[in-house]
Design an enzyme around this catalytic site. Structure first.
Site, PDB file in Angstrom:
ATOM      1  CD  GLN A  10     148.514  14.251  48.762  1.00 43.82           C
ATOM      2  OE1 GLN A  10     148.672  15.389  48.353  1.00 43.82           O
ATOM      3  NE2 GLN A  10     149.503  13.551  49.283  1.00 43.82           N
ATOM      4  CB  SER A  91     143.110  18.856  50.083  1.00 41.89           C
ATOM      5  OG  SER A  91     144.455  19.156  49.802  1.00 41.89           O
ATOM      6  CG  LEU A  92     144.486  15.416  44.960  1.00 37.36           C
ATOM      7  CD1 LEU A  92     143.424  14.399  44.637  1.00 37.36           C
ATOM      8  CD2 LEU A  92     144.810  16.256  43.736  1.00 37.36           C
ATOM      9  NE  ARG A 116     147.148  21.086  44.664  1.00 37.03           N
ATOM     10  CZ  ARG A 116     146.791  20.391  45.728  1.00 37.03           C
ATOM     11  NH1 ARG A 116     147.029  19.076  45.766  1.00 37.03           N
ATOM     12  NH2 ARG A 116     146.191  20.971  46.749  1.00 37.03           N
ATOM     13  CG  HIS A 200     145.904  22.848  52.551  1.00 30.94           C
ATOM     14  ND1 HIS A 200     145.415  23.355  51.376  1.00 30.94           N
ATOM     15  CD2 HIS A 200     145.733  21.504  52.484  1.00 30.94           C
ATOM     16  CE1 HIS A 200     144.949  22.359  50.633  1.00 30.94           C
ATOM     17  NE2 HIS A 200     145.140  21.225  51.278  1.00 30.94           N
ATOM     18  CD  GLN A 249     143.250  23.167  46.885  1.00 26.78           C
ATOM     19  OE1 GLN A 249     144.295  22.923  46.280  1.00 26.78           O
ATOM     20  NE2 GLN A 249     142.179  22.408  46.811  1.00 26.78           N
TER      21      GLN A 249
END
Length: 314
Positions: A10, A91-92, A116, A200, A249
């Protein structure tokens, strides 16, 4: 040349992304059509027309970035690009890497990351969470500033993006205190980011539990291309191990600098960012300054041609 592919998360999305490339590349339209079918709304129209506020909503951003990365990967394959020896994501972007590595089915992943995003937004009420970027401080100094600023609240380093670039996240008031603590330690900049989800951080553990439940019903396959997780900068092959990593994660830091170093230690001489923007490419160049290592970004026709020509010249 040994090439690694990395996928952004993102923050790289923008209204109009991939528009110029899509005019002559039907794989983009077909990939977004698949995603739209899984979501129940026109994802391509959202990406091209916005509004920004809707595209930037976490549960919309995540499938948009996933579809964009997969579309670019499919184009790379269709044009005869070299198959990478390693894949990872920020991340994503780890979900995108897992789709491209054959671990997750694309349509399944689209619905999964939409879930998510929704779980992340619902885990912390709007206004209660924050993130900030800290530039010009060592990791240890940022961590110490967070410890002192917490004062019983939650604020912690969550993205170790590159030397001198760390993102922190947590409860809004604690993040504000940490910003001031980082400035007092000599940070070049410490600025709040325009997000409300403290990604996170430990505040995402509830979202992780929901994701874990959802993942139990999803089939994962061993990766056909080596996958390095940014959770621990290690390669992973076992589907159950990967399932556990995706849960961890959500409330674990992204260790991007260590991950890039692990990719290079694995023999990669070229790192290709697959998706809109060049955020990771800029970070990668700060992590590894050796000019003999090619750092490339695929986002338009010109960048595709440059990357493909570079592969042929090796």
């Amino acid at each position: 040349m040994s090439v690694a592919f990395v996928f952004p998360g993102q923050g790289s999305q923008s209204v109009g992304m991939l528009g110029s490339l899509a005019a002559g590349e039907p794989l983009i339209q077909s990939t977004f059509a698949q995603a739209s079918q899984a979501l129940g709304y026109d994802l391509w129209s959202l990406c091209q027309s916005g509004p920004d506020t809707e595209l930037n909503a976490t549960e919309r951003t995540q499938p948009a970035m996933l579809a964009a990365g997969v579309a670019m990967w499919r184009i790379w394959q269709s044009r005869g690009g070299a198959e990478p020896t390693l894949m990872s994501g920020h991340s994503l972007g780890e979900f995108t890497a897992l789709v491209c590595a054959g671990v997750l089915e694309f349509e399944t992943a689209v619905a999964l990351v939409a879930f998510r995003g929704k779980a992340m937004q619902e885990a912390v009420p709007a206004g209660n969470g924050a993130m900030a970027a800290v530039l010009g401080l060592d990791d240890a100094d940022v961590e110490q500033a967070c410890t002192e600023a917490a004062q019983g609240g939650v604020v912690e380093a969550v993205n170790y993006n590159a030397p001198g670039q760390v993102v922190i996240a947590g409860e809004t008031a604690a993040v504000q205190r940490a910003i001031e603590a980082c400035k007092s330690r000599g940070a070049k900049r410490a600025i709040a980011l325009p997000v409300s989800v403290p990604s996170h951080s430990r505040l995402m553990r509830g979202a992780g539990q929901r994701l874990d439940e959802r993942l139990q019903d999803i089939d994962l396959q061993p990766p056909r291309i080596a996958y390095v997780s940014a959770v621990d900068s290690q390669p992973h092959t076992d589907p159950q191990d990967i399932r556990n990593l995706l849960v961890r994660q959500l409330s674990s830091p992204v260790r991007w600098a260590d991950t890039v170093r692990a990719i290079l230690a694995g023999g990669a001489r070229s790192i290709v960012e697959c998706g809109p923007g060049k955020v990771l490419t800029a970070l990668n160049r700060r992590i590894e300054r050796d000019k003999s290592i090619a750092m490339l970004a695929l986002e338009d026709e010109a960048s595709f041609n440059t990357a493909l020509q570079g592969e042929k010249n090796v």
